[in-house]
Design a protein around this motif. Structure first.
Motif, PDB file in Angstrom:
ATOM      1  N   LEU A   4       0.833  -1.213   0.000  1.00  0.00           N
ATOM      2  CA  LEU A   4       0.000   0.000   0.000  1.00  0.00           C
ATOM      3  C   LEU A   4       0.863   1.257   0.000  1.00  0.00           C
ATOM      4  CD1 LEU A   4      -2.898  -0.912   2.454  1.00  0.00           C
ATOM      5  CD2 LEU A   4      -3.052  -0.544  -0.009  1.00  0.00           C
ATOM      6  N   PHE A   5       1.927   1.255   0.790  1.00  0.00           N
ATOM      7  CA  PHE A   5       2.826   2.411   0.812  1.00  0.00           C
ATOM      8  C   PHE A   5       3.483   2.625  -0.543  1.00  0.00           C
ATOM      9  CE2 PHE A   5       2.907   1.933   5.530  1.00  0.00           C
ATOM     10  CZ  PHE A   5       2.495   3.220   5.834  1.00  0.00           C
ATOM     11  N   VAL A   6       3.873   1.555  -1.181  1.00  0.00           N
ATOM     12  CA  VAL A   6       4.493   1.659  -2.500  1.00  0.00           C
ATOM     13  C   VAL A   6       3.471   2.158  -3.516  1.00  0.00           C
ATOM     14  CG1 VAL A   6       5.547   0.344  -4.385  1.00  0.00           C
ATOM     15  CG2 VAL A   6       6.248  -0.076  -2.029  1.00  0.00           C
ATOM     16  N   LYS A   7       2.270   1.593  -3.462  1.00  0.00           N
ATOM     17  CA  LYS A   7       1.216   1.954  -4.419  1.00  0.00           C
ATOM     18  C   LYS A   7       0.807   3.428  -4.273  1.00  0.00           C
ATOM     19  CE  LYS A   7      -3.368   0.573  -5.983  1.00  0.00           C
ATOM     20  NZ  LYS A   7      -4.473  -0.361  -5.811  1.00  0.00           N
ATOM     21  N   TYR A   8       0.721   3.897  -3.040  1.00  0.00           N
ATOM     22  CA  TYR A   8       0.252   5.260  -2.790  1.00  0.00           C
ATOM     23  C   TYR A   8       1.377   6.195  -2.342  1.00  0.00           C
ATOM     24  CZ  TYR A   8      -4.323   3.134  -3.185  1.00  0.00           C
ATOM     25  OH  TYR A   8      -5.422   2.472  -3.649  1.00  0.00           O
ATOM     26  N   LYS A   9       2.586   5.901  -2.766  1.00  0.00           N
ATOM     27  CA  LYS A   9       3.751   6.688  -2.383  1.00  0.00           C
ATOM     28  C   LYS A   9       3.579   8.172  -2.713  1.00  0.00           C
ATOM     29  CE  LYS A   9       8.676   7.206  -3.265  1.00  0.00           C
ATOM     30  NZ  LYS A   9       9.792   6.763  -4.084  1.00  0.00           N
ATOM     31  N   SER A  10       3.115   8.478  -3.916  1.00  0.00           N
ATOM     32  CA  SER A  10       2.967   9.884  -4.318  1.00  0.00           C
ATOM     33  C   SER A  10       1.892  10.592  -3.502  1.00  0.00           C
ATOM     34  CB  SER A  10       2.678   9.996  -5.808  1.00  0.00           C
ATOM     35  OG  SER A  10       1.482   9.336  -6.133  1.00  0.00           O
ATOM     36  N   VAL A  11       0.825   9.891  -3.155  1.00  0.00           N
ATOM     37  CA  VAL A  11      -0.245  10.489  -2.340  1.00  0.00           C
ATOM     38  C   VAL A  11       0.278  10.761  -0.930  1.00  0.00           C
ATOM     39  CG1 VAL A  11      -2.528  10.101  -1.316  1.00  0.00           C
ATOM     40  CG2 VAL A  11      -2.080   9.406  -3.674  1.00  0.00           C
ATOM     41  N   ILE A  12       0.974   9.788  -0.373  1.00  0.00           N
ATOM     42  CA  ILE A  12       1.531   9.944   0.977  1.00  0.00           C
ATOM     43  C   ILE A  12       2.556  11.070   0.996  1.00  0.00           C
ATOM     44  CG2 ILE A  12       2.925   8.804   2.750  1.00  0.00           C
ATOM     45  CD1 ILE A  12       1.494   6.165   1.870  1.00  0.00           C
ATOM     46  N   LYS A  13       3.400  11.135  -0.039  1.00  0.00           N
ATOM     47  CA  LYS A  13       4.400  12.206  -0.124  1.00  0.00           C
ATOM     48  C   LYS A  13       3.715  13.570  -0.197  1.00  0.00           C
ATOM     49  CE  LYS A  13       8.185  14.027  -2.820  1.00  0.00           C
ATOM     50  NZ  LYS A  13       8.659  14.237  -4.157  1.00  0.00           N
ATOM     51  N   PHE A  14       2.659  13.678  -1.012  1.00  0.00           N
ATOM     52  CA  PHE A  14       1.922  14.931  -1.111  1.00  0.00           C
ATOM     53  C   PHE A  14       1.364  15.341   0.247  1.00  0.00           C
ATOM     54  CE2 PHE A  14      -2.260  16.913  -1.253  1.00  0.00           C
ATOM     55  CZ  PHE A  14      -1.935  18.130  -1.833  1.00  0.00           C
ATOM     56  N   ILE A  15       0.697  14.418   0.932  1.00  0.00           N
ATOM     57  CA  ILE A  15       0.059  14.727   2.217  1.00  0.00           C
ATOM     58  C   ILE A  15       1.106  15.147   3.248  1.00  0.00           C
ATOM     59  CG2 ILE A  15      -1.218  13.728   4.168  1.00  0.00           C
ATOM     60  CD1 ILE A  15      -2.769  12.056   2.058  1.00  0.00           C
ATOM     61  N   LEU A  16       2.187  14.401   3.340  1.00  0.00           N
ATOM     62  CA  LEU A  16       3.225  14.722   4.322  1.00  0.00           C
ATOM     63  C   LEU A  16       3.916  16.046   4.011  1.00  0.00           C
ATOM     64  CD1 LEU A  16       4.805  11.201   4.976  1.00  0.00           C
ATOM     65  CD2 LEU A  16       3.211  12.491   6.431  1.00  0.00           C
ATOM     66  N   THR A  17       4.204  16.282   2.729  1.00  0.00           N
ATOM     67  CA  THR A  17       4.825  17.555   2.341  1.00  0.00           C
ATOM     68  C   THR A  17       3.880  18.717   2.622  1.00  0.00           C
ATOM     69  OG1 THR A  17       6.065  16.426   0.605  1.00  0.00           O
ATOM     70  CG2 THR A  17       5.927  18.826   0.447  1.00  0.00           C
ATOM     71  N   PHE A  18       2.631  18.561   2.219  1.00  0.00           N
ATOM     72  CA  PHE A  18       1.634  19.607   2.459  1.00  0.00           C
ATOM     73  C   PHE A  18       1.549  19.923   3.950  1.00  0.00           C
ATOM     74  CE2 PHE A  18      -2.612  20.944   3.655  1.00  0.00           C
ATOM     75  CZ  PHE A  18      -2.816  22.028   2.825  1.00  0.00           C
ATOM     76  N   LEU A  19       1.401  18.894   4.775  1.00  0.00           N
ATOM     77  CA  LEU A  19       1.269  19.102   6.220  1.00  0.00           C
ATOM     78  C   LEU A  19       2.523  19.734   6.815  1.00  0.00           C
ATOM     79  CD1 LEU A  19      -0.621  15.880   7.355  1.00  0.00           C
ATOM     80  CD2 LEU A  19      -1.500  18.223   7.275  1.00  0.00           C
TER      81      LEU A  19
END
Length: 183
Positions: A4-19
């Protein structure tokens, strides 16, 4: 779970960077507000500046306006033709909206130069539209006080946040690394 982390890496990166950017800029802004208390600009420099620019535009539109520091709270009173119309508070200076805008753009960053200039031009546009929004709101409240609540809580926030949303859409579709990967 790793899949799941690999699949949604870009989404997780966006959320963490945004926050991370949003929290960092919000803390900096909070410190600015805390340390601007008691300065020669009342209530704070940016709110003071927005108030003075609002007064200048109201006068340019032919209104006899006056901006005075509120005696009991950190805000500026707007008086038009001798009538108290509104007060400009810290939330009216658009800095919180600009912080939100910047956080999104950084989270969907493009090249450093493009990101920097888009943030700069977007922030100037948001600030300018915000001052015009305040002026039009004050004129509307002066002439149509019965619609104050609708204008202040629905129409004019929709204008500023709608514009930010359109700037985000334009950024993602034109300049972000996400768009560059699609090409």
């Amino acid at each position: 779970m790793k899949a799941l982390f690999v699949k949604y890496k870009s989404v997780i990166k966006f959320i963490l960077t945004f926050l991370a950017v949003y929290i960092a800029l919000s803390v900096i802004y909070k410190l600015y507000l805390q340390y601007s208390d008691g300065s020669r600009f009342y209530p704070d420099y940016m709110t003071h500046l927005v108030s003075k620019q609002t007064d200048t535009l109201l006068r340019a539109f032919g209104y006899n306006s006056e901006i005075l520091p509120h005696p009991d709270e950190p805000s500026m009173k707007v008086i038009v033709n001798g009538k108290f119309i509104a007060r400009i508070i810290e939330g009216c200076n658009a800095i919180s909206v600009i912080v939100l805008f910047m956080s999104f753009i950084v989270a969907f960053s493009g090249t450093l130069k493009t990101t920097f200039f888009y943030i700069l031009s977007g922030a100037v546009l948001i600030y300018t539209v915000n001052v015009l929004r305040i002026v039009i709101l004050i004129i509307g409240m002066y002439h149509y006080p019965e619609y104050e609540d609708v204008m202040h809580t629905v129409v004019f926030p929709a204008i500023i946040y709608g514009m930010v949303f359109l700037l985000w859409i334009f950024w993602v579709n034109r300049f972000s690394k996400l768009k560059q990967k699609d090409e």
